[in-house]
Enzyme design. Structure first.
Site, PDB file in Angstrom:
ATOM      1  N   HIS A  20      72.818  85.474  77.844  1.00 18.35           N
ATOM      2  CA  HIS A  20      72.703  84.885  78.301  1.00 18.35           C
ATOM      3  C   HIS A  20      74.088  84.206  78.140  1.00 18.35           C
ATOM      4  CE1 HIS A  20      71.451  80.242  78.093  1.00 18.35           C
ATOM      5  NE2 HIS A  20      70.833  80.556  79.301  1.00 18.35           N
ATOM      6  N   HIS A  42      72.388  78.401  86.600  1.00 25.25           N
ATOM      7  CA  HIS A  42      71.659  77.757  86.412  1.00 25.25           C
ATOM      8  C   HIS A  42      71.845  76.288  87.692  1.00 25.25           C
ATOM      9  CE1 HIS A  42      72.278  78.929  82.548  1.00 25.25           C
ATOM     10  NE2 HIS A  42      70.695  78.213  82.063  1.00 25.25           N
ATOM     11  N   HIS A  51      66.046  83.451  84.236  1.00 21.03           N
ATOM     12  CA  HIS A  51      65.237  83.465  82.672  1.00 21.03           C
ATOM     13  C   HIS A  51      64.060  84.930  82.853  1.00 21.03           C
ATOM     14  CE1 HIS A  51      68.286  80.680  82.950  1.00 21.03           C
ATOM     15  NE2 HIS A  51      68.513  80.452  81.662  1.00 21.03           N
ATOM     16  N   HIS A 173      63.050  71.390  81.181  1.00 22.68           N
ATOM     17  CA  HIS A 173      63.606  72.297  79.866  1.00 22.68           C
ATOM     18  C   HIS A 173      65.214  71.757  79.704  1.00 22.68           C
ATOM     19  CE1 HIS A 173      67.902  74.994  80.844  1.00 22.68           C
ATOM     20  NE2 HIS A 173      67.049  76.079  80.179  1.00 22.68           N
ATOM     21  N   HIS A 177      65.735  71.406  75.591  1.00 18.24           N
ATOM     22  CA  HIS A 177      67.366  71.802  75.455  1.00 18.24           C
ATOM     23  C   HIS A 177      68.056  71.156  74.165  1.00 18.24           C
ATOM     24  CE1 HIS A 177      68.266  76.376  75.828  1.00 18.24           C
ATOM     25  NE2 HIS A 177      67.665  75.375  77.521  1.00 18.24           N
ATOM     26  N   PHE A 194      74.627  75.075  76.758  1.00 23.68           N
ATOM     27  CA  PHE A 194      73.914  76.832  77.377  1.00 23.68           C
ATOM     28  C   PHE A 194      74.981  77.950  76.546  1.00 23.68           C
ATOM     29  CE2 PHE A 194      72.281  74.802  81.094  1.00 23.68           C
ATOM     30  CZ  PHE A 194      71.634  74.877  80.771  1.00 23.68           C
ATOM     31  N   HIS A 207      62.064  78.969  77.425  1.00 28.89           N
ATOM     32  CA  HIS A 207      62.070  79.859  78.346  1.00 28.89           C
ATOM     33  C   HIS A 207      60.844  80.400  78.866  1.00 28.89           C
ATOM     34  CE1 HIS A 207      65.850  78.698  80.349  1.00 28.89           C
ATOM     35  NE2 HIS A 207      65.983  78.635  78.988  1.00 28.89           N
TER      36      HIS A 207
HETATM   37 CU1  C2O Z   1      70.104  79.539  80.885  1.00 29.22          CU
HETATM   38 CU2  C2O Z   1      67.447  76.949  78.640  1.00 29.22          CU
HETATM   39  O1  C2O Z   1      68.569  77.857  79.481  1.00 29.22           O
END
Ligand code: C2O
Length: 496
Positions: A20, A42, A51, A173, A177, A194, A207
């Protein structure tokens, strides 16, 4: 189990997290002659398919290790009322799903704020938080009714990274995070940035829910149109390790049908679906305010505009009073071109026809959305890019009874990272024209800007031989890619 595999086994938990990391912090260059451009999954149309594949392989690896080919990841349904706390099995200290680097203030029974503001978290009662969350979900899912608004902007070979994120990617999203990330770590590691996010097991169920929302969105209002008629999107590709330690190449076109990937999402109620926010003022109040703003401000403002304090901008609408049919077919979209000078957290809110002195709360129509970005750590290779922040406002203007107006007043409210953001230009603030539903419309009615790349077929590709990384953090096991590379085609559903 994944945590105890040898460090250089690609199935190892940290190795998975690095996959990732590599895709978000510029671990891969684009194909010749664009090898100077670093790929980022992203802030573009790659967000959902990447994802989806990422957790798909994670799920397969895990299923294989526990000897259960039918293993499916759960999803953390933070969009439903029962799901607004961290699932308890992530918070039991002796569980393998427990993770130390999290914000301990947000443990149950604390409810998640889907539009969390890391600098000034709001204190709300549980009931208030629930209704804020539902109103916010409505905006991100229902009002984001074109593919650009929901899935993010096209990203083709040669384009610079991060052309523009979709609604859900910004929030919930990104905000979740932020909300999960540690408080004492410099970039809110692990979930808050990230490069480390996927080291927290909760990443995968977070995710899984984002993936589920993509699936739900494509079926809203009789079916919405995503990019599946665009060969550049369909042929964009990624590399992963599968459960047999093979390095495989996948294409976006193979991600579209979750049944073929071996899973479906259990259906649950969608409490946000009919939770449309209401205006905070009457039409008369709104119009009085607006005419005083229009009288005091000129239409043009100075751009580029450094966003260090609240600012209201008058934007002329390209068309007003559109017919019912036009409104059904085309969405009026507010486009804000943003450049960030820092790699810190950034958040600003956007309000329409609101009162700068007395801004409406987030569960009202006047609040239309937030730009949210996470810190990148030391490894920001996309620093100078601009990105497009798009908001669908047709329904907003209907709700505000402002459809006859020639202008709208857009108020930008910096929340986090004041002064780190610049609004680049005053061109094309409003676009009318992003086509909505496939079911009603077959040709593109895009009347405004046409990217010059449109005509060429240029899927985003990574050269076979390159597994270049930018730093230690994202190292994936060094295997000669070319030899182990397999073309991975999704064919069979897993046995039921
Ligand atoms: Cu690639 Cu929730 O991030």
């Amino acid at each position: 189990m994944m945590k105890s595999l040898p460090n250089d086994d690609p199935r190892n938990f940290i190795q998975q997290a690095k996959v990732h990391c590599a895709y978000c912090n510029g671990g891969f260059p684009q194909k010749h002659p664009f090898q100077d451009q670093r790929i980022d999954v992203h802030r573009s149309w790659l967000f959902f398919p990447f994802h989806r594949f990422y957790i798909f392989f994670f799920e397969r690896i895990l299923g294989n290790l526990i000897g259960d080919p039918n293993f499916a990841l759960p999803y953390w349904n933070w969009d439903s009322i029962q799901g607004m706390q961290i699932p308890s099995y992530f918070t039991t200290p002796n569980s393998s799903l427990y993770h130390k680097l999290r914000n301990y203030k947000h443990m149950p029974p604390h409810l998640v704020d889907l539009n969390y503001d890391i600098l000034s978290p709001k204190i709300r009662t549980q009931d208030q938080q629930v209704s804020y969350n539902l109103a916010f979900m409505y905006k991100q899912m229902v009002l984001a009714n074109t593919k650009e608004l929901f899935m993010g902007s096209p990203y083709r070979l040669g384009d610079s990274a991060q052309p523009g994120p979709g609604s859900i990617e910004f929030a919930p999203h990104n905000t979740i995070h932020d909300w999960m990330g540690g408080v004492d770590t410099p970039n809110h590691e692990d979930m808050g940035t990230f490069y480390t996010a996927a080291r927290d097991p909760i990443f995968y169920v977070h995710h899984s829910n984002s993936d589920r929302l993509w699936e739900l969105w494509t079926k809203l209002e009789g079916g919405r149109r995503d990019y599946r008629d665009d060969p550049d999107w369909l042929d964009s590709e990624f590399f992963f390790y599968d459960e047999n330690l093979n390095l495989v190449r996948v294409k976006v076109r193979d991600s579209l049908d979750t049944k073929l990937l071996g899973y479906v999402y259990e259906e649950v109620d969608l409490p946000w679906l009919n939770f449309a926010p209401k205006p905070s003022r009457t039409k008369v109040q709104r119009e009085a305010k607006k005419s005083s703003i229009l009288a005091s401000k000129s239409i043009t403002n100075k751009f580029p505009l450094v966003l260090d304090s609240k600012v209201s901008i008058v934007v002329k609408r390209p068309k007003k009073m559109r017919s019912k049919e036009e409104k059904e077919q085309e969405e009026e979209v507010l486009v804000i071109e943003v450049s960030e000078s820092q790699s810190n957290n950034v958040k600003f809110d956007v309000h329409i026809d609101d009162d700068e002195e007395m801004l409406s709360d987030q569960n009202h129509t006047e609040f239309v959305g937030s730009f949210v970005s996470l810190p990148r750590g030391n490894n920001n290779c996309h620093k100078s890019n601009t990105t497009r922040f798009m908001l669908g406002i047709s329904k907003v203007l209907v709700n505000l009874e402002a459809e006859e107006d020639d202008h709208i007043v857009v108020t930008l409210v910096p929340k986090v990272g004041k002064g780190d953001v610049t609004i680049v230009s005053d061109e094309d603030w409003l676009e009318v024209a992003l086509p909505k539903n496939a079911s009603r419309l077959s040709v593109s009615h895009r009347t405004s800007r046409q990217p010059e790349s449109q005509a060429k077929i240029r899927p985003l590709q990574i050269p076979k031989s390159s597994a270049r990384r930018t730093d230690e953090e994202c190292m994936v096991p060094r295997q000669p890619l070319i030899q182990t590379l397999l073309e991975y085609r999704i064919r069979q559903p897993k046995p039921a």
